[in-house]
Design a protein around this motif. Structure first.
Motif, PDB file in Angstrom:
ATOM      1  N   MET A  29       0.835  -1.210   0.000  1.00 36.55           N
ATOM      2  CA  MET A  29       0.000   0.000   0.000  1.00 36.55           C
ATOM      3  C   MET A  29       0.870   1.260   0.000  1.00 36.55           C
ATOM      4  N   GLN A  30       1.943   1.251   0.778  1.00 38.57           N
ATOM      5  CA  GLN A  30       2.842   2.398   0.791  1.00 38.57           C
ATOM      6  C   GLN A  30       3.448   2.625  -0.588  1.00 38.57           C
ATOM      7  N   MET A  31       3.755   1.535  -1.286  1.00 37.41           N
ATOM      8  CA  MET A  31       4.367   1.633  -2.610  1.00 37.41           C
ATOM      9  C   MET A  31       3.359   2.025  -3.687  1.00 37.41           C
ATOM     10  N   ARG A  32       2.200   1.371  -3.669  1.00 33.27           N
ATOM     11  CA  ARG A  32       1.283   1.445  -4.800  1.00 33.27           C
ATOM     12  C   ARG A  32       0.078   2.356  -4.597  1.00 33.27           C
ATOM     13  N   GLU A  33      -0.374   2.467  -3.361  1.00 31.63           N
ATOM     14  CA  GLU A  33      -1.574   3.265  -3.083  1.00 31.63           C
ATOM     15  C   GLU A  33      -1.412   4.034  -1.772  1.00 31.63           C
ATOM     16  N   PRO A  34      -0.410   4.910  -1.707  1.00 26.97           N
ATOM     17  CA  PRO A  34      -0.138   5.592  -0.436  1.00 26.97           C
ATOM     18  C   PRO A  34      -1.324   6.377   0.113  1.00 26.97           C
ATOM     19  N   ASP A  35      -2.204   6.836  -0.756  1.00 25.20           N
ATOM     20  CA  ASP A  35      -3.370   7.585  -0.284  1.00 25.20           C
ATOM     21  C   ASP A  35      -4.379   6.676   0.419  1.00 25.20           C
ATOM     22  N   ARG A  36      -4.249   5.370   0.247  1.00 20.17           N
ATOM     23  CA  ARG A  36      -5.152   4.424   0.901  1.00 20.17           C
ATOM     24  C   ARG A  36      -4.471   3.650   2.038  1.00 20.17           C
ATOM     25  N   PHE A  37      -3.200   3.958   2.281  1.00 22.48           N
ATOM     26  CA  PHE A  37      -2.427   3.242   3.301  1.00 22.48           C
ATOM     27  C   PHE A  37      -3.082   3.317   4.683  1.00 22.48           C
ATOM     28  N   LEU A  38      -3.449   4.517   5.126  1.00 24.70           N
ATOM     29  CA  LEU A  38      -4.023   4.656   6.465  1.00 24.70           C
ATOM     30  C   LEU A  38      -5.361   3.931   6.583  1.00 24.70           C
ATOM     31  N   ARG A  39      -6.146   3.909   5.521  1.00 29.02           N
ATOM     32  CA  ARG A  39      -7.407   3.165   5.553  1.00 29.02           C
ATOM     33  C   ARG A  39      -7.128   1.669   5.718  1.00 29.02           C
ATOM     34  N   TYR A  40      -6.081   1.192   5.037  1.00 25.98           N
ATOM     35  CA  TYR A  40      -5.691  -0.215   5.160  1.00 25.98           C
ATOM     36  C   TYR A  40      -5.274  -0.533   6.596  1.00 25.98           C
ATOM     37  N   VAL A  41      -4.368   0.263   7.145  1.00 26.01           N
ATOM     38  CA  VAL A  41      -3.883   0.028   8.514  1.00 26.01           C
ATOM     39  C   VAL A  41      -5.040   0.078   9.497  1.00 26.01           C
ATOM     40  N   ASP A  42      -5.911   1.051   9.347  1.00 26.16           N
ATOM     41  CA  ASP A  42      -7.063   1.180  10.229  1.00 26.16           C
ATOM     42  C   ASP A  42      -7.945  -0.071  10.165  1.00 26.16           C
ATOM     43  N   ALA A  43      -8.200  -0.561   8.972  1.00 23.48           N
ATOM     44  CA  ALA A  43      -9.048  -1.759   8.821  1.00 23.48           C
ATOM     45  C   ALA A  43      -8.412  -2.972   9.483  1.00 23.48           C
ATOM     46  N   VAL A  44      -7.108  -3.148   9.309  1.00 23.71           N
ATOM     47  CA  VAL A  44      -6.415  -4.304   9.877  1.00 23.71           C
ATOM     48  C   VAL A  44      -6.362  -4.209  11.401  1.00 23.71           C
ATOM     49  N   TYR A  45      -6.039  -3.026  11.922  1.00 20.02           N
ATOM     50  CA  TYR A  45      -5.970  -2.872  13.378  1.00 20.02           C
ATOM     51  C   TYR A  45      -7.335  -3.053  14.030  1.00 20.02           C
ATOM     52  N   LYS A  46      -8.361  -2.463  13.441  1.00 12.55           N
ATOM     53  CA  LYS A  46      -9.703  -2.637  14.006  1.00 12.55           C
ATOM     54  C   LYS A  46     -10.133  -4.099  13.959  1.00 12.55           C
ATOM     55  N   ALA A  47      -9.840  -4.778  12.873  1.00 10.77           N
ATOM     56  CA  ALA A  47     -10.201  -6.197  12.765  1.00 10.77           C
ATOM     57  C   ALA A  47      -9.467  -7.020  13.820  1.00 10.77           C
ATOM     58  N   THR A  48      -8.220  -6.664  14.095  1.00  9.64           N
ATOM     59  CA  THR A  48      -7.421  -7.420  15.061  1.00  9.64           C
ATOM     60  C   THR A  48      -7.788  -7.097  16.496  1.00  9.64           C
ATOM     61  N   TRP A  49      -7.839  -5.811  16.844  1.00  6.48           N
ATOM     62  CA  TRP A  49      -7.912  -5.409  18.248  1.00  6.48           C
ATOM     63  C   TRP A  49      -9.261  -4.883  18.717  1.00  6.48           C
ATOM     64  N   GLU A  50     -10.201  -4.638  17.819  1.00  7.68           N
ATOM     65  CA  GLU A  50     -11.543  -4.259  18.246  1.00  7.68           C
ATOM     66  C   GLU A  50     -12.538  -5.380  17.975  1.00  7.68           C
ATOM     67  N   LYS A  51     -12.419  -5.960  16.787  1.00  5.00           N
ATOM     68  CA  LYS A  51     -13.391  -6.983  16.373  1.00  5.00           C
ATOM     69  C   LYS A  51     -12.917  -8.403  16.643  1.00  5.00           C
ATOM     70  N   ALA A  52     -11.651  -8.554  17.045  1.00  3.32           N
ATOM     71  CA  ALA A  52     -11.058  -9.855  17.392  1.00  3.32           C
ATOM     72  C   ALA A  52     -11.261 -10.898  16.291  1.00  3.32           C
ATOM     73  N   ARG A  53     -11.028 -10.481  15.055  1.00  3.83           N
ATOM     74  CA  ARG A  53     -11.181 -11.400  13.923  1.00  3.83           C
ATOM     75  C   ARG A  53      -9.950 -12.286  13.771  1.00  3.83           C
ATOM     76  N   ASN A  54     -10.161 -13.437  13.174  1.00  2.00           N
ATOM     77  CA  ASN A  54      -9.078 -14.384  12.929  1.00  2.00           C
ATOM     78  C   ASN A  54      -8.422 -14.052  11.591  1.00  2.00           C
ATOM     79  N   LEU A  55      -7.433 -13.168  11.627  1.00  2.00           N
ATOM     80  CA  LEU A  55      -6.741 -12.774  10.404  1.00  2.00           C
ATOM     81  C   LEU A  55      -5.700 -13.791   9.970  1.00  2.00           C
TER      82      LEU A  55
END
Length: 128
Positions: A29-55
């Motif tokens: 994301m940093q390489m190819r879509e830097p404008d979407r990087f923070l949205r990606y990180v936010d989605a992964v962190y929320k899935a891991t630490w708020e929603k407790a999903r099995n990533l």
């Protein structure tokens, strides 16, 4: 910490999670879509630490990314790209050379800050 800063936190029962694909996603994301990087990180962190999903489950990763507006098939292609893999390796080697030993680690110039309890120090260093 969650109470102090108002950040929701749920211990993930699937932890530890193999984050190699997720880290490749961040590098890609940093390489190819830097404008979407923070949205990606936010989605992964929320899935891991708020929603407790099995990533660890690729189908759960795909659903998480789709919910956040990403194309799961494009993501799979991106994280399999040798250029993205090489970027993550280079980032990791640079982190080791700079003395990084855990997360979160932040740098302001050459000064390293480790730990979420050091965010105020980072803010002060950025303001200096």
């Amino acid at each position: 910490w969650a109470r102090r800063y108002g950040v929701p936190f749920t211990f993930n029962p699937h932890f530890p999670i193999n984050t190699l694909t997720l880290m490749r996603g961040a590098a890609g994301m940093q390489m190819r879509e830097p404008d979407r990087f923070l949205r990606y990180v936010d989605a992964v962190y929320k899935a891991t630490w708020e929603k407790a999903r099995n990533l660890n489950d690729p189908a759960v990763v795909a659903a998480t990314l789709q919910e956040a507006g990403f194309d799961p098939a494009a993501f799979v292609a991106m994280v399999g790209d040798p250029e993205v893999k090489a970027k993550l390796i280079a980032n990791t080697e640079e982190a080791v050379q700079r003395g990084v030993f855990g997360a979160p680690t932040m740098f302001v110039g050459e000064e390293m800050f480790f730990g979420q309890d050091r965010l105020e120090f980072v803010r002060d260093a950025l303001g200096a």
